[in-house]
Design a protein around this motif. Structure first.
Motif, short mmCIF file in Angstrom:
data_model
loop_
_atom_site.label_atom_id
_atom_site.label_comp_id
_atom_site.label_asym_id
_atom_site.label_seq_id
_atom_site.Cartn_x
_atom_site.Cartn_y
_atom_site.Cartn_z
N GLU A 270 9.49 -1.27 -5.11
CA GLU A 270 9.57 -1.35 -3.65
C GLU A 270 10.99 -1.23 -3.13
O GLU A 270 11.22 -0.55 -2.12
CB GLU A 270 8.93 -2.65 -3.12
CG GLU A 270 9.08 -2.74 -1.60
CD GLU A 270 8.44 -3.95 -0.94
OE1 GLU A 270 7.81 -4.78 -1.64
OE2 GLU A 270 8.56 -4.05 0.30
N HIS A 271 11.92 -1.91 -3.76
CA HIS A 271 13.29 -1.91 -3.23
C HIS A 271 14.21 -0.94 -3.95
O HIS A 271 15.44 -1.04 -3.84
CB HIS A 271 13.85 -3.33 -3.22
CG HIS A 271 13.12 -4.22 -2.24
ND1 HIS A 271 13.36 -4.20 -0.90
CD2 HIS A 271 12.11 -5.10 -2.43
CE1 HIS A 271 12.55 -5.04 -0.28
NE2 HIS A 271 11.77 -5.60 -1.18
N GLY A 272 13.62 0.00 -4.68
CA GLY A 272 14.43 1.04 -5.29
C GLY A 272 14.91 0.66 -6.68
O GLY A 272 14.68 -0.46 -7.16
N PRO A 273 15.60 1.60 -7.32
CA PRO A 273 15.96 1.43 -8.74
C PRO A 273 17.00 0.35 -8.98
O PRO A 273 17.13 -0.14 -10.10
CB PRO A 273 16.50 2.81 -9.13
CG PRO A 273 16.87 3.48 -7.85
CD PRO A 273 15.98 2.92 -6.79
N ASP A 274 17.75 -0.05 -7.93
CA ASP A 274 18.87 -0.97 -8.17
C ASP A 274 18.50 -2.43 -8.00
O ASP A 274 19.33 -3.31 -8.18
CB ASP A 274 20.05 -0.63 -7.25
CG ASP A 274 20.57 0.77 -7.53
OD1 ASP A 274 20.42 1.23 -8.68
OD2 ASP A 274 21.09 1.40 -6.60
N ARG A 275 17.26 -2.68 -7.58
CA ARG A 275 16.86 -4.09 -7.44
C ARG A 275 15.69 -4.37 -8.36
O ARG A 275 14.62 -3.79 -8.22
CB ARG A 275 16.46 -4.41 -5.99
CG ARG A 275 17.61 -5.00 -5.20
CD ARG A 275 17.18 -5.47 -3.83
NE ARG A 275 16.29 -6.62 -3.85
CZ ARG A 275 15.69 -7.10 -2.77
NH1 ARG A 275 15.85 -6.50 -1.60
NH2 ARG A 275 14.90 -8.15 -2.85
N ALA B 250 -1.27 -8.62 -1.52
CA ALA B 250 0.11 -8.35 -1.11
C ALA B 250 1.04 -8.34 -2.30
O ALA B 250 0.76 -8.97 -3.34
CB ALA B 250 0.59 -9.41 -0.10
N ALA B 251 2.15 -7.65 -2.13
CA ALA B 251 3.19 -7.59 -3.17
C ALA B 251 4.25 -8.67 -2.94
O ALA B 251 5.23 -8.70 -3.68
CB ALA B 251 3.82 -6.21 -3.18
N HIS B 252 4.06 -9.51 -1.92
CA HIS B 252 5.12 -10.44 -1.51
C HIS B 252 4.64 -11.88 -1.60
O HIS B 252 3.75 -12.30 -0.85
CB HIS B 252 5.54 -10.11 -0.08
CG HIS B 252 5.86 -8.66 0.11
ND1 HIS B 252 5.25 -7.87 1.05
CD2 HIS B 252 6.67 -7.83 -0.60
CE1 HIS B 252 5.70 -6.62 0.94
NE2 HIS B 252 6.56 -6.57 -0.05
N PRO B 253 5.24 -12.66 -2.50
CA PRO B 253 4.80 -14.05 -2.67
C PRO B 253 4.79 -14.87 -1.38
O PRO B 253 3.89 -15.70 -1.19
CB PRO B 253 5.79 -14.60 -3.71
CG PRO B 253 6.17 -13.39 -4.52
CD PRO B 253 6.24 -12.27 -3.53
N GLY B 254 5.75 -14.65 -0.50
CA GLY B 254 5.81 -15.46 0.72
C GLY B 254 4.60 -15.25 1.61
O GLY B 254 4.04 -16.20 2.18
N VAL C 103 0.84 -1.21 0.00
CA VAL C 103 0.00 0.00 0.00
C VAL C 103 0.87 1.25 0.00
O VAL C 103 0.53 2.26 -0.63
CB VAL C 103 -0.94 0.01 1.24
CG1 VAL C 103 -1.78 1.28 1.27
CG2 VAL C 103 -1.83 -1.23 1.25
N VAL C 104 1.96 1.20 0.72
CA VAL C 104 2.83 2.38 0.86
C VAL C 104 4.24 2.08 0.40
O VAL C 104 4.72 0.94 0.47
CB VAL C 104 2.86 2.90 2.33
CG1 VAL C 104 1.50 3.43 2.75
CG2 VAL C 104 3.36 1.83 3.30
N ASP C 105 4.90 3.13 -0.05
CA ASP C 105 6.28 3.08 -0.55
C ASP C 105 7.21 3.38 0.63
O ASP C 105 7.63 4.52 0.83
CB ASP C 105 6.43 4.13 -1.65
CG ASP C 105 7.86 4.24 -2.17
OD1 ASP C 105 8.72 3.42 -1.79
OD2 ASP C 105 8.10 5.18 -2.95
N TRP C 106 7.48 2.33 1.44
CA TRP C 106 8.25 2.57 2.66
C TRP C 106 9.64 3.13 2.36
O TRP C 106 10.15 3.98 3.08
CB TRP C 106 8.35 1.29 3.50
CG TRP C 106 9.05 0.15 2.84
CD1 TRP C 106 8.45 -0.86 2.15
CD2 TRP C 106 10.45 -0.10 2.77
NE1 TRP C 106 9.40 -1.72 1.65
CE2 TRP C 106 10.63 -1.27 2.02
CE3 TRP C 106 11.58 0.56 3.26
CZ2 TRP C 106 11.90 -1.80 1.75
CZ3 TRP C 106 12.84 0.05 3.00
CH2 TRP C 106 12.99 -1.12 2.25
N ARG C 107 10.27 2.65 1.26
CA ARG C 107 11.69 2.97 1.05
C ARG C 107 11.90 4.46 0.77
O ARG C 107 12.72 5.11 1.43
CB ARG C 107 12.24 2.10 -0.08
CG ARG C 107 13.74 2.20 -0.23
CD ARG C 107 14.26 1.20 -1.26
NE ARG C 107 15.71 1.17 -1.27
CZ ARG C 107 16.47 2.00 -1.98
NH1 ARG C 107 15.91 2.90 -2.75
NH2 ARG C 107 17.78 1.93 -1.91
#
Lengths: 232, 232
Positions: A201-206, A177-181, A13-17
């Motif tokens: 979610e994890h920024g431009p480098d991932r 959810a955005a997370h398969p686990g 829901v939110v962009d924590w990073r």
């Protein structure tokens, strides 16, 4: 039949990073110190799973996410040689209460709410989720949390507790959810599942890859696409 | 400083009596049976305190209000010689999820929400409160209930649990209620208190008197008056 949607929050829901990096940059400017704030945001977030796992395994008594976050923050500041008064650390720790939604979140939730009961089902504590929703305008019907069930996701009790407190069957509840686990654990508990792709979610480098869409009941690009697919 | 308002719901936010009488009248028409529905509504509500007290004393394990309501409803229907299928009794029991707000409730809550976190603190279970809010448009920031604390009001744990889960001090939380007993228990637990006068709660034949306004921090005519007094 789906009667309610339960949303994972951090990343879904939110962009924590981006939000946490922004808060750390502001903190650094106020304190007159510098560090690799993006790395610190990632390290702060990375401390979350091992800390929760200690609670999940019973090595720690029930501990709110705010308190797990704060302990990790103090470790990171100490490691970086940054000193700050307690009140300022408390305020910085509440960065997690002030996360910004993804651009589609409020509009998508507003549509989905017309058709379904929409609730949080987050490892964030109730006050964190309530403060976040108030600031960001997230229109939840209710605010449910691991804190209420005294079990962090992916413990089965969190998913089943959510269905039980809403007084619906597990298969009438869909985890978004955005997370398969997270989704796999919900599916194993009998819930329906909707994957939402949040590639930033994890920024431009991932670079995140989409899981096989066949694995979940729905696979959506964002909350507006989810609303389309669920006829909301 | 007040940071959050916790609202009693039955009688304070919603007009349970008119709503339940209306649902009973409709039920009677559907079943082709007649009874003194106003009396049955009062008897249904009157069963609530003794049933909760059995839970509070530990004579019953934790039981949701929906289930306490249903057991009482079956007693009343049996005593009146009225037979109905289980599914119809379930639906009638959910009358408590479909209560109409007092005319000032939504507008008053909307104003109060701008300044304070607003939550339910009701003996109604979470699903009841969530369904009610969704139908009636009650704009809660979160939905808290005796069910979450596993203690019915006026147990002290319900008031203190509410402050704790909101992560505020008891004296930063104000209970808003139309019932002096609820307010007195909240005050004894350290909360601030706002009495709201709901003279029609028990219908036209019971005249309610205002308690001494000096007994509570605020005494208001309705939620708009409360918003005025709290500068919201």
């Amino acid at each position: 039949m789906i009667r309610a949607l339960a949303f994972d929050v951090f990343g879904t829901v939110v962009d924590w990073r981006s939000s946490v990096i922004g808060e750390l940059v502001d903190f650094g400017a106020r304190r007159g110190v510098n560090a690799d704030w993006a790395q610190m945001a990632d390290d702060w977030r990375a401390g979350y799973v091992p800390a929760m796992d200690r609670v999940r395994r019973g090595e720690l008594p029930w501990t709110r996410l705010d308190d797990l976050h704060r302990a990790r923050l103090v470790e990171l500041l100490t490691a970086a040689g940054i000193d700050a008064p307690d009140a300022e650390i408390d305020d910085l720790n509440r960065a997690w209460h002030r996360l910004d939604p993804w651009p589609d979140s409020v509009a998508g939730l507003t549509r989905l709410k017309r058709r379904f009961t929409i609730t949080t089902l987050s490892n964030g504590n109730v006050s964190l989720l309530t403060n976040m929703a108030k600031r960001a305008g997230l229109p939840w019907d209710c605010v449910l949390s691991a804190e209420i069930f005294r079990h962090y996701k992916p413990d089965r009790e969190a998913y089943l507790g959510c269905a039980q407190i809403l007084d619906i069957a597990p298969d009438e509840l869909m985890l978004v959810a955005a997370h398969p686990g997270d989704l796999r654990a919900a599916r194993d508990a009998g819930l329906q599942t909707a994957f939402v792709f949040r590639p930033a979610e994890h920024g431009p480098d991932r670079t995140l890859r989409r899981p096989d869409p066949a694995e979940f009941d729905v696979s959506a690009d964002d909350f507006l696409d989810l609303a389309d697919q669920l006829d909301a």
